[in-house]
Enzyme design. Structure first.
Site, short mmCIF file in Angstrom:
data_model
loop_
_atom_site.label_atom_id
_atom_site.label_comp_id
_atom_site.label_asym_id
_atom_site.label_seq_id
_atom_site.Cartn_x
_atom_site.Cartn_y
_atom_site.Cartn_z
N ARG A 61 -8.48 9.44 64.81
CA ARG A 61 -7.82 8.16 64.49
C ARG A 61 -8.66 7.13 63.76
NH1 ARG A 61 -3.12 10.62 64.98
NH2 ARG A 61 -2.33 10.82 67.09
N ASP A 149 -2.08 17.65 57.54
CA ASP A 149 -1.51 17.78 58.88
C ASP A 149 -0.72 16.55 59.32
OD1 ASP A 149 -1.22 19.12 61.46
OD2 ASP A 149 -2.40 17.44 62.19
N HIS A 229 -0.96 25.01 64.35
CA HIS A 229 -0.11 24.90 65.56
C HIS A 229 1.23 25.67 65.50
CE1 HIS A 229 1.23 21.68 62.95
NE2 HIS A 229 0.40 20.80 63.41
N ASN A 275 4.83 17.55 67.51
CA ASN A 275 5.21 18.07 66.22
C ASN A 275 4.35 19.28 65.83
OD1 ASN A 275 6.71 17.76 63.96
ND2 ASN A 275 5.83 15.79 63.38
N ASP A 302 -4.80 20.14 68.87
CA ASP A 302 -4.02 19.14 68.14
C ASP A 302 -4.08 17.82 68.90
OD1 ASP A 302 -2.50 17.92 66.23
OD2 ASP A 302 -0.61 18.88 66.77
N HIS A 306 -2.26 8.71 71.57
CA HIS A 306 -1.42 7.56 71.20
C HIS A 306 -1.51 6.52 72.30
CE1 HIS A 306 0.45 9.22 67.62
NE2 HIS A 306 0.71 10.35 68.26
O1 DOR Z 1 2.44 15.87 67.29
C1 DOR Z 1 1.70 15.70 66.34
N1 DOR Z 1 0.93 14.60 66.26
N2 DOR Z 1 1.68 16.61 65.36
C2 DOR Z 1 1.02 16.41 64.22
O2 DOR Z 1 1.05 17.28 63.39
C3 DOR Z 1 0.32 15.13 63.99
C4 DOR Z 1 -0.07 14.50 65.26
C5 DOR Z 1 -0.51 13.07 65.14
O3 DOR Z 1 -1.23 12.72 64.20
O4 DOR Z 1 -0.18 12.27 66.03
ZN ZN Z 2 -2.42 17.77 64.13
#
Ligand code: DOR
Ligand code: ZN
Length: 422
Positions: A61, A149, A229, A275, A302, A306
């Protein structure tokens, strides 16, 4: 600097044997039984010593979204999760689409000095899918791969050029596979559970079409490609048959795809929103089978941290992603080895040797003269996952309350103990 790790069980590529390891000047100087105690001694009685775990797909991030995670908090979380090395995706702000951002990430990671951090550059400028990023300059600045990605490169011609450029600079394209038109705003797997919940679904085909396209490009151009993924049974099958005819494709999956089915969305917990989406039992089983037979080369997290405000909203509005770096080892060990058929050597292959090989990184095995990147774990230790206790700023996990085995005891990078559970 010299020390001996004594009495541990060492996970080699061909089996597990009791061995002592002499670490000297950041390298594995000697491996053998009953090595004399030189310098300090780490007592690894009852513990297993793995080659340092490598996670080739994380989101740190920084720059831009330091509220969710930064290179320091992400590195601390990585070593707490047993990772000696990570590769971080470019969907930062600004996007890592140029050598300045690549250099900045490396500089920050070196200052933090915990795990090794390898930046991944974007394929296209701003990850917009329109114009190629500065691939050569990023590679020269230390990018180990390129990826958009989080998004797919929808234009096949741009993807072709990206593969050719990446190949010229001897790095790989890591492909996020989802046809954005077909996803069409879907947030969960399209099936019974999307119907029951009323949440908009996304077909397996959205993922499979792009996996098939990347393989078609790789095969036509004879250039290696890596699929990110994988979540669908049909995607596993496409990759398996491509590998069988010699296509240079490698692939990864994540613990959430081999632990969970989309039944978990029924209580609208936004921590399950990811995702590509969590699919069904036949997909989960196929991911496990793919990891067993090597169709899926490696396990990645992955790791997508957040904040609360990104997740404590209604499901359709929540951010996609799971904070996974602190649970990956225990989830993988518990499901695949303890409850499954995988050996510890295979687990080390999927979590260390394979990512090192795919991206040309150092480490990945325990050998004399090799780098002393080691993960020491107590496989008998049982605990219950609690996201609130994560070191990562991202507490977003769908695994709260899940009982797992395998606790990281020490994470050693270049011979330095960067994490110790005590
Ligand atoms: O769930 C996901 N979050 N899939 C992704 O490909 C990107 C990632 C994110 O950057 O939060
Ligand atoms: Zn990712």
């Amino acid at each position: 600097m010299k020390y001996v790790i004594k009495n541990g069980s060492v996970v080699f590529s061909d089996g597990v044997r009791p061995c002592d390891i002499l670490v000297e000047d950041g390298k594995i100087a000697k491996i053998g039984e009953n090595l004399p105690a030189e310098g300090e001694v780490i007592d690894a009685e009852g513990l297993h010593i793995f080659p340092g775990l490598i996670d080739m797909h994380v989101h740190l991030r920084e720059p831009g979204y330091e509220g969710k995670e930064d290179i320091e908090s992400g590195s601390k979380a990585a070593v707490a999760g047993g990772f000696t090395q990570v590769c971080c995706m470019p969907n930062t702000n600004p996007v890592n689409d140029n050598a300045v951002v690549t250099t900045y990430i490396k500089y920050r990671a070196e200052k933090v000095n915990l795990c090794k951090v390898n930046p991944i550059g974007s394929i296209t400028k701003g990850e917009k899918g329109e114009e190629l990023a500065e691939i050569g300059k990023m590679a020269a600045a230390g990018a180990v791969a390129i990826s958009d990605d989080g998004r797919s490169v929808m234009d096949s011609k741009i993807m072709r050029l990206a593969m050719e450029y990446a190949n010229d600079f001897n790095i790989k394209c890591l492909c996020h596979c989802e046809d954005e038109n077909l996803v069409d705003g879907g947030v969960v797997n399209e099936g019974l559970n999307s119907t029951i919940t009323g949440l908009k679904g996304s077909l397996r085909a959205a993922e499979d079409i792009m996996i098939a396209r990347e393989i078609a490009l790789s095969e036509s151009l004879d250039i290696p490609v890596h699929i990110c993924h994988v979540s669908t049974y049909s995607g596993v099958e496409i990759i398996r048959s491509a590998k069988a005819r010699g296509v240079k494709v490698t692939a990864e999956s994540c613990p959430h795809y081999f632990w969970l089915t989309d039944d978990v969305i029924r209580d609208f917990d936004t921590n399950t929103k990811v995702n590509p989406p969590i699919r069904e039992e036949k997909d989960r089983q196929a991911i496990i089978a793919g990891l067993m037979d090597g169709t899926l080369d490696c396990i990645v997290t992955d790791h997508a941290p957040h904040g609360k405000k990104d997740k404590q909203v209604e499901y359709s509005l929540a951010a996609f992603g799971i904070s996974g770096i602190e649970t990956s080892f225990s989830l993988s060990y518990t499901m695949l080895v303890k409850e499954g058929e995988m050996t510890l050597s295979q687990l080390a292959e999927r979590m260390s040797a394979a990512p090192a090989r795919i991206l040309g990184l150092e480490g990945g095995k325990i050998e004399e003269g090799g780098v002393a990147d080691l993960t020491i774990a107590d496989l008998a230790a049982k605990y219950v996952i609690d996201g609130e206790k994560f070191v990562s700023k991202g507490k977003n996990t769908p695994f709260n309350g899940t009982e797992v085995y395998g606790r990281v005891a020490y994470t050693i990078v270049d011979g330095d103990i960067k994490y110790s559970a005590k």
